[in-house]
Design a protein around this motif. Structure first.
Motif, short mmCIF file in Angstrom:
data_model
loop_
_atom_site.label_atom_id
_atom_site.label_comp_id
_atom_site.label_asym_id
_atom_site.label_seq_id
_atom_site.Cartn_x
_atom_site.Cartn_y
_atom_site.Cartn_z
N LEU A 42 0.80 -1.23 0.00
CA LEU A 42 0.00 0.00 0.00
C LEU A 42 0.83 1.27 0.00
CD1 LEU A 42 -2.83 -0.90 2.52
CD2 LEU A 42 -3.09 -0.43 0.08
N ASP A 43 2.02 1.25 0.58
CA ASP A 43 2.82 2.46 0.78
C ASP A 43 4.06 2.42 -0.10
OD1 ASP A 43 4.16 4.67 1.66
OD2 ASP A 43 4.02 4.17 3.78
N SER A 44 4.10 3.31 -1.08
CA SER A 44 5.22 3.29 -2.03
C SER A 44 6.53 3.77 -1.41
CB SER A 44 4.88 4.15 -3.24
OG SER A 44 4.67 5.49 -2.85
N PRO B 118 -5.69 0.42 -3.95
CA PRO B 118 -4.50 1.28 -3.91
C PRO B 118 -4.83 2.77 -3.90
CG PRO B 118 -4.62 0.04 -5.98
CD PRO B 118 -5.74 -0.41 -5.13
N ARG C 274 -5.88 3.46 -0.38
CA ARG C 274 -4.87 2.95 0.55
C ARG C 274 -5.52 2.23 1.73
NH1 ARG C 274 -0.48 7.00 2.00
NH2 ARG C 274 0.31 5.09 2.89
N GLN D 83 4.98 -2.29 -6.16
CA GLN D 83 4.02 -1.52 -6.94
C GLN D 83 3.95 -2.02 -8.39
OE1 GLN D 83 2.02 1.03 -5.71
NE2 GLN D 83 2.82 0.40 -3.74
#
Length: 113
Positions: free
Chosen positions: A8-10, A68, A71, A20
């Protein structure tokens, strides 16, 4: 949970950029709303996409999925292999997905509203 957060967190981990890239559409299916990524299923919805995967073995079932854009993610685990937990995961991600009320194991179309 760590795996879900990383997807979820790039910026969460050094692998986030690579994770991703696994969310991209790689193959089509017979359903125009369902695509295949790298180890992920990608469900295209009017409100956005849901990236997910499920599985089961030895009496256990699992579902991991996330939106996505919002999030938001969910993991559902079950120790009764006769139950499909996909509807619970989809419903938690998008309340327009109905929860299956059938106790006889008869499948319903997961893409209907």
């Amino acid at each position: 949970m760590t795996f879900l957060v990383a997807n979820l967190d790039s910026a969460a981990t050094p692998l986030s950029r690579t994770l991703q890239q696994t969310h991209g559409e790689r193959h089509a299916t017979n359903d125009p709303n369902l695509k295949i990524g790298l180890a992920w299923h990608i469900l295209l919805r009017p409100a956005g996409k849901i990236v997910w995967h499920n599985g089961g073995t030895g009496g256990y079932r699992s579902f991991i999925g996330f939106d996505p854009a919002r999030r938001v993610g969910v993991i559902v685990l079950c120790n009764n292999g006769d139950e499909n937990v996909d509807d619970i995961g989809f419903h938690l991600l998008d309340e327009t997905f109905p929860l299956s009320l059938r106790g006889n194991g008869t499948p319903r179309s997961r893409w209907t509203r």
